[in-house]
Write an enzyme that holds these catalytic residues in place. Structure first.
Site, short mmCIF file in Angstrom:
data_model
loop_
_atom_site.label_atom_id
_atom_site.label_comp_id
_atom_site.label_asym_id
_atom_site.label_seq_id
_atom_site.Cartn_x
_atom_site.Cartn_y
_atom_site.Cartn_z
N ALA A 102 0.78 -1.12 0.26
CA ALA A 102 0.11 -0.45 0.17
C ALA A 102 1.09 1.38 -0.34
O ALA A 102 0.04 2.40 -0.86
CB ALA A 102 -0.68 -0.11 1.69
N ARG A 103 2.03 1.30 0.64
CA ARG A 103 2.28 2.49 1.00
C ARG A 103 3.43 3.45 -0.56
O ARG A 103 3.95 3.64 -0.56
CB ARG A 103 3.74 2.25 2.22
CG ARG A 103 4.83 1.39 2.18
CD ARG A 103 5.21 1.18 3.57
NE ARG A 103 6.09 0.17 3.05
CZ ARG A 103 6.72 -0.67 4.43
NH1 ARG A 103 6.72 0.21 5.58
NH2 ARG A 103 8.08 -1.44 4.02
N GLU A 104 3.59 2.16 -0.98
CA GLU A 104 4.23 2.28 -2.30
C GLU A 104 3.90 3.21 -2.99
O GLU A 104 3.94 2.70 -4.63
CB GLU A 104 4.82 0.80 -2.61
CG GLU A 104 5.90 -0.49 -2.09
CD GLU A 104 6.43 -1.05 -2.27
OE1 GLU A 104 6.14 -1.72 -3.14
OE2 GLU A 104 6.96 -2.20 -1.26
N ARG A 146 1.53 -1.72 4.83
CA ARG A 146 1.81 -2.88 4.10
C ARG A 146 0.81 -3.20 3.30
O ARG A 146 1.08 -3.44 2.46
CB ARG A 146 2.91 -2.93 4.75
CG ARG A 146 4.17 -4.21 3.29
CD ARG A 146 5.09 -4.49 4.05
NE ARG A 146 5.42 -5.82 3.54
CZ ARG A 146 6.95 -6.05 3.28
NH1 ARG A 146 7.06 -4.53 2.71
NH2 ARG A 146 6.51 -6.42 2.28
N ASN A 161 2.13 -9.81 -0.72
CA ASN A 161 3.89 -10.51 -1.74
C ASN A 161 4.68 -11.88 -0.51
O ASN A 161 6.00 -11.87 -1.04
CB ASN A 161 5.21 -9.11 -2.23
CG ASN A 161 5.65 -9.86 -3.22
OD1 ASN A 161 4.96 -10.47 -3.91
ND2 ASN A 161 7.08 -9.35 -3.57
N HIS A 201 7.54 -2.23 -7.28
CA HIS A 201 8.36 -1.83 -6.05
C HIS A 201 9.49 -1.37 -5.75
O HIS A 201 9.57 -0.67 -6.63
CB HIS A 201 8.50 -3.55 -5.26
CG HIS A 201 7.15 -4.66 -5.84
ND1 HIS A 201 6.99 -4.91 -4.37
CD2 HIS A 201 7.15 -5.85 -6.51
CE1 HIS A 201 6.11 -6.15 -4.58
NE2 HIS A 201 5.82 -6.33 -5.63
N SER A 202 8.44 -0.27 -4.29
CA SER A 202 9.95 0.30 -3.36
C SER A 202 9.73 0.07 -2.54
O SER A 202 8.98 -0.46 -2.15
CB SER A 202 9.25 1.53 -3.83
OG SER A 202 7.96 2.17 -2.88
N TYR A 211 17.08 -10.78 0.70
CA TYR A 211 16.55 -11.27 2.20
C TYR A 211 15.75 -12.70 1.37
O TYR A 211 15.42 -12.70 0.46
CB TYR A 211 16.03 -10.78 3.08
CG TYR A 211 15.07 -10.44 2.55
CD1 TYR A 211 13.85 -10.63 1.93
CD2 TYR A 211 14.96 -9.12 2.92
CE1 TYR A 211 12.60 -9.65 1.99
CE2 TYR A 211 14.80 -7.59 2.61
CZ TYR A 211 13.12 -7.93 1.90
OH TYR A 211 12.28 -7.37 2.00
N GLU A 252 12.09 -3.45 -7.47
CA GLU A 252 11.97 -2.51 -6.79
C GLU A 252 12.45 -0.90 -7.08
O GLU A 252 14.18 -0.15 -7.46
CB GLU A 252 13.26 -2.82 -5.73
CG GLU A 252 12.31 -4.01 -4.84
CD GLU A 252 12.19 -3.93 -3.90
OE1 GLU A 252 11.44 -2.37 -3.48
OE2 GLU A 252 10.78 -4.74 -3.29
#
Length: 312
Positions: A37-39, A110, A126, A181-182, A235, A257
């Site tokens: 959500a925040r991206e 998120r 994701n 994404h970011s 990761y 990203e």
């Protein structure tokens, strides 16, 4: 094409862009954005791609000669709407170091907005796909921001993306899946759930490098310096859409990203309005170069085995 509504009854809409020549079963590039959500920048970047292919068709018509593009510009509609429901954004610097509360909690949201156990809300979309579900950076705690969901594909949004992926893979049309994404400033290829590289990782790297080189050569005062590699290098991460797309038959599957900085400005997920135009233009330059390399490597008569991304 409208997909099933999310938990708060917002439809997810995919847009198919073609040159209208009537040819059926063209290869497809499938791009989505806004899993988290925040991206905020990702949705704008996806909408800009639509604009480039439709409004600026003459400049980019070669990208549609043998390919259709399918774009889902906002996967997490409920989460995004919630993230914009707080105080008006005034270009302030936002640092999403959770746990956070109040207006910061809203802007840094998120997950989706599906109610969970323990009085918590949301699934990390994701982390909700089938391949490697529950591995690595995927939480079983419904209150964590990387909560994997109570089962594979438990979220309506991940189910909707799965339907598109399976339809394109089973028809033999799906060639490139790219999820925007970011904010890391890297482009990733499989695998995320396993500490190994995709079987055709050299091909992934060639395609990605075309995009990185194009962005580096663009005429920006402060160009982004992208890196690339397998997703597990960031990761270990199970349940991602990119791993799943590669597993079901897309020979090329990427997470792009977008960056968190521009020059001396560090904005993480919330860029100030004066840099948004330049950032989305740079993103298009990279994606256009990636697509051109994909079209070169996978012409209209390519053949492949849709099991685990293997191809001939």
């Amino acid at each position: 094409m409208r997909q099933s509504p999310a938990d708060e009854n917002r439809n997810l809409t995919t847009i198919t862009i073609s040159n209208g020549d009537g040819r059926k079963l063209k290869n497809v590039i499938f791009i989505d954005a806004g899993f988290h959500a925040r991206e905020w920048l990702t949705h704008t970047a996806a909408l800009n791609i639509i604009d480039k292919l439709v409004v600026s068709y003459e400049e980019n018509k070669q990208l549609l000669q043998d390919y259709d593009w399918v774009i889902l510009p906002l996967v997490n509609a409920d989460g995004y709407t919630y993230s914009r429901s707080g105080k008006k954004f005034t270009n302030e610097t936002i640092t999403c170091s959770c746990p956070c509360d109040g207006d910061l909690e809203i802007k840094c949201w998120r997950k989706n907005r599906e109610p969970n156990k323990q009085g918590c809300t949301g699934t990390d979309l994701n982390r909700n796909f089938g391949h490697g579900w529950g591995k690595g950076d995927a939480s079983s705690n419904p209150c964590e921001i990387t909560y994997k969901g109570h089962s594979k594909f438990s979220a309506s949004e991940s189910q909707a993306v799965r339907r598109v992926l399976l339809d394109l893979a089973s028809s033999g049309r799906g060639v490139l899946y790219l999820s925007i994404h970011s904010a890391v400033g890297e482009i990733f290829y499989p695998w995320g759930a396993e500490a190994i590289k995709a079987e055709n990782y050299k091909e992934h790297e060639e395609v990605v490098q075309a995009g990185i080189d194009a962005m580096a050569k663009a005429n920006f005062q402060f160009p982004s310096i992208y890196k690339q590699g397998p997703l597990h290098g960031l990761y270990p991460t199970g349940g991602t859409s990119s791993d799943y797309a590669y597993e079901v038959g897309f020979p090329l599957s990427l997470i792009m990203e977008l960056p968190e900085t521009r020059g001396t400005i560090n904005f993480e997920f919330h860029p100030p309005t004066n840099v948004i135009g330049e950032l989305v233009e740079e993103t298009w330059i990279g994606i256009r170069a990636i697509a051109s390399k994909v079209i070169e490597k996978y012409p209209s008569d390519w053949n492949f085995n849709r099991t685990y991304g293997k191809y001939f």
